[in-house]
Write an enzyme that holds these catalytic residues in place. Structure first.
Site, short mmCIF file in Angstrom:
data_model
loop_
_atom_site.label_atom_id
_atom_site.label_comp_id
_atom_site.label_asym_id
_atom_site.label_seq_id
_atom_site.Cartn_x
_atom_site.Cartn_y
_atom_site.Cartn_z
N ALA A 1 0.82 -1.21 0.00
CA ALA A 1 0.00 0.00 0.00
C ALA A 1 0.85 1.26 0.00
CB ALA A 1 -0.94 -0.01 1.20
N THR A 2 2.00 1.23 0.66
CA THR A 2 2.85 2.42 0.67
C THR A 2 3.28 2.77 -0.75
OG1 THR A 2 3.64 2.12 2.93
CG2 THR A 2 5.09 3.34 1.45
N ASN B 1 -6.66 3.52 10.15
CA ASN B 1 -5.94 2.41 10.74
C ASN B 1 -5.98 2.42 12.27
OD1 ASN B 1 -4.39 4.75 9.90
ND2 ASN B 1 -2.62 3.78 10.86
N GLN C 1 -7.16 -0.51 5.03
CA GLN C 1 -7.81 -1.14 6.18
C GLN C 1 -9.21 -1.65 5.86
OE1 GLN C 1 -6.37 -1.87 8.95
NE2 GLN C 1 -4.50 -0.66 8.81
N GLY D 1 -2.00 -6.83 0.41
CA GLY D 1 -2.33 -8.22 0.73
C GLY D 1 -2.27 -8.54 2.21
N HIS D 2 -1.28 -7.99 2.91
CA HIS D 2 -1.04 -8.48 4.28
C HIS D 2 -2.00 -7.94 5.32
CE1 HIS D 2 0.97 -5.10 6.47
NE2 HIS D 2 1.05 -4.64 5.24
N THR E 1 9.91 -7.00 -12.16
CA THR E 1 9.42 -8.38 -12.29
C THR E 1 8.31 -8.64 -11.29
OG1 THR E 1 11.55 -9.14 -13.08
CG2 THR E 1 10.11 -10.80 -12.12
N CYS F 1 6.08 6.82 24.18
CA CYS F 1 6.95 7.25 25.25
C CYS F 1 8.40 6.97 24.87
CB CYS F 1 6.58 6.51 26.53
SG CYS F 1 7.54 6.97 27.95
#
Lengths: 136, 406
Positions: free
Chosen positions: B74-75, B154, B182, B203-204, B243, B330
């Site tokens: 997605a990035t 997200n 998402q 996909g993930h 590829t 933090c």
């Protein structure tokens, strides 16, 4: 990020959690940090007539490292004189708990809380303030 | 007792469905060909498998398979869409509109575009995390070429009114891109039906493998084009050289097919479990707040703030058994809590106190019951330790204290 056994022990079974009466003359209270920074540490000392730290208590809002740092600080404070207490350095906390670099500020906060508590005690009792502002 | 390890961090990544893994395996060795090898059976097999996966992915979002560009995730899809449109439509204008609560893949891409002569408007969201449609429409000007708004957030699971957003963009003749990472595979997503021209997903997050994603690019009315961001063999209709990741794409396709078939039953089951988690925790403890929209929300997500408890510390009470995530940060590098939660108007303290639970296909009711118990133990432990909880209990106004910001 894996934490050290000592840190986890102080986090899971923190020592000296509690509150001393902040209005007592022989109690010094240090309150450092801010809720919006995600860390608030309150550390209190109770000093006996001979100038020895008889008891120390803390409460901390923060991450595991902040809680462990304050728990350790209270352990180290008990039985020390004010002068001895002032020699506690944040880097000693870093070493003892094996704090990772991103958590060093937690130890700085603990050192500042110790100094804050001592200063409060000294001011309250009209003693000379021997606390130097932290260089951090 | 057997050590449990419960995973409620499915918005960060989902486990690969075993059926997906089975589908992928033959494409590592037996059918290892390059989908671009046109002159032997190894290549043909690979190409056939990619074509089939492209159909599976296209079917899930109800588009033509020619409109699917495979990427690494997605990035990359976000980068390709935004930078690609900016370069392709330069003559039309240089203005892009997005939200302050977008993923970094969109925000940082927009920042880059600002450095190369683009103008970007970052719209605020309301308390629930949704864009104000009037503000969106008012922000569109003659030079606007693209609106980029994520389908579902997200961190909070808040869903935008994509149809209304699409209508506004259509009215003004502006392209609409959506990061739907998402949403795809979890709720019905039909970009054409709502007027989206480009859409990024991966996909993930839908029980497929990591390292493979897609960009939907509308082909008709209007025919949208993006300038390639990587130069090479001209794969993917010239929009993305490199590829093809054949086993990854096969897995992505299988994952899409499973989602298309099982999405509804997963969503029904998970929303019940999510609601049980949420209502039980809120009923059992004081000062627990829901972050984001309760009405317009992904079925498997809840983001809760446990007031006067710091999120990272809280996670440490159970992170040997339970994986969730927190909007707290933090660390010395950045004391800033989640910018998404801050954009909802949550104070810093509530943002530091937040925990995101994202359930998934393999979450069981027993795990939710365990989570409820672990959360209660953890929050109680941390509140016992918290000076601001003590002050709250004593009725001290925490805002009245002059804090020594560190």
């Amino acid at each position: 990020m894996a934490y050290s056994e000592k840190l986890l022990e102080h986090f899971k079974h923190p020592k000296n959690v509690g509150t001393l009466n902040k209005d007592d003359k022989n109690v010094g209270t240090g309150l450092v940090g801010a809720p919006e920074c995600g860390d608030v540490m309150r550390l209190q000392i109770q000093v006996d007539d001979d100038g020895k730290i008889q008891d120390a208590k803390f409460k901390t809002f923060g991450c595991g490292s902040a809680i462990a740092s304050s728990s350790l600080a209270t352990e180290w404070l008990k039985g020390k004189s004010i002068d001895e207490a002032l020699t506690i350095d944040n880097m000693a906390i870093v070493e003892e708990l094996a704090l990772p670099p991103v958590k060093i500020h937690c130890s700085v906060l603990a050192e500042d809380a110790i100094k804050g508590a001592i200063k409060d005690y000294q001011v309250k009792n009209g003693l000379e303030v021997t606390v130097t502002e932290s260089a951090h | 007792m057997k050590q449990r390890l419960i995973y409620l961090d499915n918005n960060s990544t989902t486990p690969c469905d075993p059926r997906v893994v089975d589908a992928m395996v033959p494409f590592f060795y037996e059918n290892h060909g390059n989908a671009a090898s046109r002159n032997h059976p190894f290549g043909w097999k690979a190409e056939e498998a990619v074509d089939y996966a492209r159909e599976q992915v296209a079917n899930l979002i109800n588009v033509d398979s020619k409109e699917i560009i495979f990427t690494s995730g997605a990035t990359e899809s976000d980068n390709l869409a935004i930078k690609g449109v900016f370069e392709m439509y330069k003559r039309k204008g240089n203005h892009i509109i997005t939200l302050t609560t977008e993923h970094k893949a969109v925000l940082d891409t927009c920042k880059k575009i600002e450095k190369s002569g683009g103008e970007v408007t970052y719209l605020d969201v309301d308390r629930e995390g949704r864009v104000n449609l009037k503000e969106l429409e008012a922000a569109i000007k003659d030079t606007t070429i693209l609106v980029s708004i994520m389908w579902a957030n997200n961190e909070t699971g808040t869903i935008q009114d994509m149809k209304a957003i699409g209508d506004i963009c259509a009215k003004h003749g502006v392209l609409l891109m959506s990061d739907a990472t998402q949403a795809v595979g979890k709720i019905p997503v039909d970009p054409k039906a709502v007027g989206i021209h480009l859409m990024a997903f991966t996909g993930h997050k839908m029980y497929g493998p990591k390292g493979v994603g897609a960009l939907f690019v509308n082909r008709k009315n209007p025919r949208v084009k993006v300038t390639a961001q990587m130069d090479g063999g001209g794969h993917e209709r010239g929009m993305r050289s490199g590829t093809l990741n054949v086993p990854g794409i096969v897995g992505f396709g299988k994952a899409a097919e499973i989602c298309a078939n099982e999405m509804q039953q997963d969503a029904d089951r998970l929303s019940k479990l999510r609601d049980k988690l949420e209502t039980t925790l809120m009923g059992a403890m004081e000062e627990v707040y829901i972050n984001g929209s309760k009405e317009h929300r992904m079925p498997h997500v809840t983001n809760l703030s446990f007031k006067h408890v710091e999120g990272e510390g809280l996670m440490m009470t159970f992170n040997q058994n339970l994986a969730v995530s927190s909007g707290s940060a933090c660390t010395s590098a950045s004391l800033e809590p989640s910018y998404v939660l801050m954009a909802l108007g949550l104070g810093d303290e509530l943002a530091h106190s937040s925990i995101r639970f994202s359930l998934g296909r393999f979450t069981t009711e027993e795990e939710i019951d365990f989570t409820i118990e672990a959360m209660q133990k953890g929050v109680n432990h941390m509140r016992e330790l918290s000076p601001i909880w003590e002050m709250y209990k004593e009725g001290i106004d925490i805002d009245s204290i002059e804090w020594s910001a560190h």
